[in-house]
Write a protein that holds these residues in place. Structure first.
Motif, mmCIF file in Angstrom:
data_model
loop_
_atom_site.group_PDB
_atom_site.id
_atom_site.type_symbol
_atom_site.label_atom_id
_atom_site.label_comp_id
_atom_site.label_asym_id
_atom_site.label_seq_id
_atom_site.Cartn_x
_atom_site.Cartn_y
_atom_site.Cartn_z
ATOM 1 N N GLU A 170 -63.306 -4.731 -21.409
ATOM 2 C CA GLU A 170 -61.929 -5.085 -21.467
ATOM 3 C C GLU A 170 -61.411 -5.969 -22.568
ATOM 4 O O GLU A 170 -60.380 -6.490 -22.653
ATOM 5 N N LEU A 171 -62.511 -6.821 -23.233
ATOM 6 C CA LEU A 171 -62.330 -7.798 -24.260
ATOM 7 C C LEU A 171 -62.692 -7.282 -25.751
ATOM 8 O O LEU A 171 -62.108 -7.637 -26.698
ATOM 9 N N ARG A 197 -52.986 -12.754 -30.947
ATOM 10 C CA ARG A 197 -53.030 -14.175 -30.002
ATOM 11 C C ARG A 197 -53.875 -15.119 -31.172
ATOM 12 O O ARG A 197 -54.794 -14.821 -31.461
ATOM 13 N N ILE A 198 -53.110 -16.455 -31.181
ATOM 14 C CA ILE A 198 -53.742 -17.379 -31.953
ATOM 15 C C ILE A 198 -53.837 -18.660 -30.788
ATOM 16 O O ILE A 198 -52.598 -19.188 -30.538
ATOM 17 N N PHE A 199 -55.023 -19.253 -30.756
ATOM 18 C CA PHE A 199 -55.084 -20.297 -29.903
ATOM 19 C C PHE A 199 -55.597 -21.723 -30.723
ATOM 20 O O PHE A 199 -56.176 -21.524 -31.662
ATOM 21 N N ILE A 221 -57.519 -10.082 -31.225
ATOM 22 C CA ILE A 221 -56.747 -8.971 -31.465
ATOM 23 C C ILE A 221 -57.117 -7.724 -30.443
ATOM 24 O O ILE A 221 -58.244 -7.573 -30.296
ATOM 25 N N SER A 222 -55.884 -7.216 -30.061
ATOM 26 C CA SER A 222 -56.129 -6.019 -29.051
ATOM 27 C C SER A 222 -55.097 -5.030 -28.969
ATOM 28 O O SER A 222 -53.995 -5.499 -29.598
ATOM 29 N N PRO A 263 -57.418 -13.915 -23.627
ATOM 30 C CA PRO A 263 -58.189 -13.639 -22.802
ATOM 31 C C PRO A 263 -59.061 -14.849 -22.374
ATOM 32 O O PRO A 263 -60.276 -14.731 -22.083
ATOM 33 N N LEU A 264 -58.523 -16.091 -22.513
ATOM 34 C CA LEU A 264 -59.244 -17.230 -22.126
ATOM 35 C C LEU A 264 -58.948 -17.724 -20.552
ATOM 36 O O LEU A 264 -59.234 -18.900 -20.419
ATOM 37 N N ASP A 265 -58.350 -16.973 -20.046
ATOM 38 C CA ASP A 265 -58.100 -17.294 -18.710
ATOM 39 C C ASP A 265 -58.801 -16.743 -17.436
ATOM 40 O O ASP A 265 -58.478 -17.383 -16.277
ATOM 41 N N LYS A 266 -60.259 -16.548 -17.785
ATOM 42 C CA LYS A 266 -61.162 -16.324 -16.815
ATOM 43 C C LYS A 266 -62.317 -16.712 -16.962
ATOM 44 O O LYS A 266 -62.730 -16.907 -18.374
#
Length: 710
Positions: free
Chosen positions: A473-474, A544-546, A649-650, A676-679
């Motif tokens: 998934e990642l 996405r950039i965090f 990137i996905s 993808p940092l939510d789990k």
């Protein structure tokens, strides 16, 4: 019938140029006064400068006339008769009851009239949403505005209410109506610091501002008359040596940040039913939680830059660490309540403390069990991927979409009621709201962050009980990040002038002078991300950039997964990739949720009038507000503050069209907030080819360095 006269009317004798637009001369201009700079999300959404995402549109005459009338309706609402008697008379002539057929919901009109005839909050009194009787009155006025059949009826109703309703009730009901009505879409609204500068500047500044407006002070020289009043932050009055919270006042008291939070809470008002007023019910609770998580993580980075430790926990039955000395007053002269540090909760808060302990216990049990107890003895699974987070967010906020408000209550409102340390009202109209009970002042109080840390702990408790993402998934081998660099990151403080005439009483004999408050605020130099991606095939991809910490306040290295909860999302966009190498450059001004400083209202209004009377083009953005772009980065340090960027990137399997009257419309990859940092991690260190951690340094330069070097 106009809005402004402060310095615009000086153009009756000379042609000034404001922001590239000449102000037309009018011999019949009346009371043309001006406020200052126009200015939260779940997704934190929206950018002023990125036309690629937030389209601009050239206004037609219908839009221009509506925009002009909306600004006029918000002009000096505390002095309606004195400022423009023609408007006042027009409003007084409007008979709501006689024109009940001009409203699409007659019952709403009857309900409002019944309340009005039996007495509502008087003009001049303080207003807050967190008092049930006052909330009910504001909701009745909002519905009256909302159900007006056409714009002309809405305008006349608002003119009447401007004369007769409490200013706070009127402003909030009016803002909500403009945001929700179909015939006022994308009409711009003045930021709250124009209408209520008392909620953004200290009492000392407001006293001098009022004196300048009525009696005059030393004026600046230049093209127009203005009284410039320097303003410090609250910590100026306190001993900084031992009270470290004051190191953050430049951030927590930033007028742009506090205006953002005001609009953030207007996006999904806790009292507004989703289905009845077109709110997106499927995202309501999730946006509430994720938006506050983003604000908290941005705040944590500012703490880190100032060498402050992570927020301490607190116990409802023990002394509360963080004091608060607001040095502000309500417009009626009442001072904001203070809270001494390390003080016990007042005895009159004990009943609320007992209540919030019970509510927190029920929420914790629901998260651990995976089910909430709804109305009608029905159980709901909150680990359902589609709905669970939304259900939890609604319950924590205690909004009207909560499944069982009587059982779960509202942790949000109860916490504000307790931590504000304000006295119980002597009657339903003699209230003394704390800073926490007004959205525009909430983020100034250190207790705000302690309360939301507690709420975020519930959020993380829920998230960490979810199943981790699998590697498939990642990780996407078809995408590889070949390089990722960023320009030198430099922050600094610059001066910001806010025109506050619209929020103070003015001298009728001098309507041509501006009163401005000058304050230093955090800013950064624009910068670019430079990314090179190798793709095996053409595809749509989401980037996405965090931004997050690398070391804690003791300069110890953070390790996965502990530090990931402190990363906040600074950009998220979709683009088309070609086969092979793709070189991408992305400017900081294009970050999806930010806006630059909006121009002062005197300039905005002059352009509006130039378009109406001189035919000059007037463009507007198809959104109302966003997060201040100048606060994208934390302050940094002179020697460089080490932080980390995380690039992910996905491929885009499906797109989601996010739509908001406030934040605008934006296409996202259809993934959960924070992906993808939510789990939780499950043996994955985010080391796939399509993801990368990048060490960075943020440098802070003082004014001298900026003038000499840059």
């Amino acid at each position: 019938d106009t809005y402004l006269q402060i310095f615009l009317l000086r153009c009756n004798t000379c042609d000034h140029n404001f922001g590239g637009s000449e102000v037309p001369r009018f011999s019949t201009f009346e009371n043309m006064l001006v406020p200052p700079r126009l200015w939260l999300l779940g997704l934190l959404a929206c950018s002023l400068v990125s036309a690629e995402y937030y389209n601009t549109k050239t206004a037609d005459e219908d839009y221009l006339l509506k925009q002009k009338k909306v600004y006029n309706l918000l002009y000096h609402i505390s002095q309606p008769a004195e400022i423009n008697y023609t408007w006042y008379e027009e409003g007084q002539k409007w008979d709501i009851e006689a024109n009940i057929d001009l409203y699409s919901n007659a019952e709403v009109v009857k309900e409002f009239l019944y309340m009005y005839k039996n007495g509502m909050l008087p003009r001049g009194e303080t207003f807050s949403l967190y008092y049930p009787s006052l909330l009910k009155e504001m909701m009745a006025l909002f519905r009256l505005f909302y159900y007006a059949n056409d714009f002309e009826t809405f305008y006349k109703t608002a003119l009447w209410a401007r004369n007769n309703m409490n200013e706070g009730e009127y402003t909030l009901a009016f803002y909500n109506a403009v945001i929700r009505r179909s015939d006022t879409q994308y009409i711009q609204l003045p930021p709250p610091y124009e209408l209520y500068p008392y909620y953004f500047f200290n009492s000392e500044v407001m006293e001098r501002a009022q004196h300048a407006s009525l009696f005059g002070l030393r004026e600046t020289s230049g093209e127009y008359k203005a009284y410039i009043l320097p303003a410090n932050y609250s910590g100026w009055y306190l001993n900084r040596d031992y009270y470290l919270e004051n190191k953050l006042n430049y951030f927590t008291e930033d007028i742009g940040l506090n205006s953002y939070y005001f609009f953030f809470r207007l996006a999904y008002p806790f009292w507004m039913p989703s289905s009845q007023f077109g709110l997106l019910e499927s995202l309501r609770g999730a946006e509430y939680l994720y938006g506050h998580q983003q604000l908290m993580n941005r705040y944590y980075l500012e703490r880190l830059v100032n060498d402050l430790p992570r927020l301490e926990d607190f116990d409802w039955q023990k002394p509360f660490y963080a004091g608060y000395y607001p040095t502000m007053i309500h417009k009626n002269g009442l001072p904001f309540p203070q809270r001494p540090e390390q003080s016990n909760f007042p005895v009159y808060k004990y009943k609320y403390i007992k209540d919030i302990i019970d509510r927190e216990s029920r929420l914790t049990a629901a998260i651990d069990a995976g089910y909430v107890f709804g109305n009608g003895s029905k159980w709901y699974n909150i680990y359902n991927e589609q709905e669970g987070l939304n259900i939890l967010g609604n319950i924590i906020e205690g909004n009207v979409n909560s499944y069982n408000r009587k059982f779960y209550g509202s942790i949000d409102s109860l916490g504000r009621k307790i931590l504000g340390y304000n006295l119980e009202p002597s009657s339903k109209y003699k209230i003394l709201p704390s800073a926490l009970e007004i959205f525009s002042t909430s983020m100034r109080d250190p207790a705000f962050y302690r309360l939301y840390k507690r709420i975020m702990d519930l959020y993380y408790r829920y998230k960490m009980r979810q199943s981790p993402y699998s590697r498939d998934e990642l990780i996407y081998p078809s995408l590889k990040i070949e390089s990722f660099s960023i320009d030198k990151l430099i922050t600094y403080f610059d001066q910001f002038d806010t025109t506050i005439n619209n929020g103070i009483f003015i001298n009728e004999n001098d309507k041509t002078s501006l009163v401005k408050v000058r304050q230093y605020r955090l800013n950064h130099k624009p910068f670019n991300f430079h990314i090179t991606i190798n793709s095996d095939k053409p595809m749509k991809a989401a980037i996405r950039i965090f931004l997050g910490p690398k070391y804690d306040s003791h300069h110890r290295l953070y390790e996965l997964p502990e530090n990931l909860r402190y990363f906040y999302e600074i950009d998220n966009w979709i683009l088309d990739l070609n086969v092979g190498l793709n070189k991408i450059s992305r400017n900081s001004q294009d970050c999806f949720f930010t806006i630059p400083d909006q121009e002062p209202s005197e300039i905005f209004y002059s352009k509006l009038m130039a378009s109406l009377y001189d035919g000059k083009p007037f463009t507007y953005n198809k959104r109302i507000f966003g997060f201040p772009g100048r606060l994208l980065l934390p302050k940094g340090k002179k020697e460089g503050m080490p932080l980390q960027l995380f690039l992910y990137i996905s491929p885009v399997s499906s797109e989601y069209q996010y739509m908001s009257r406030i934040w605008g419309n934006y296409k996202f990859d259809n993934r959960p907030f924070g992906f993808p940092l939510d789990k939780p991690l499950d043996g994955l260190n985010y080391d796939g080819p399509n993801m990368l951690f990048k060490d960075i340094l943020i440098y802070h330069k003082d004014e001298f360095d900026m003038n000499i070097i840059y």
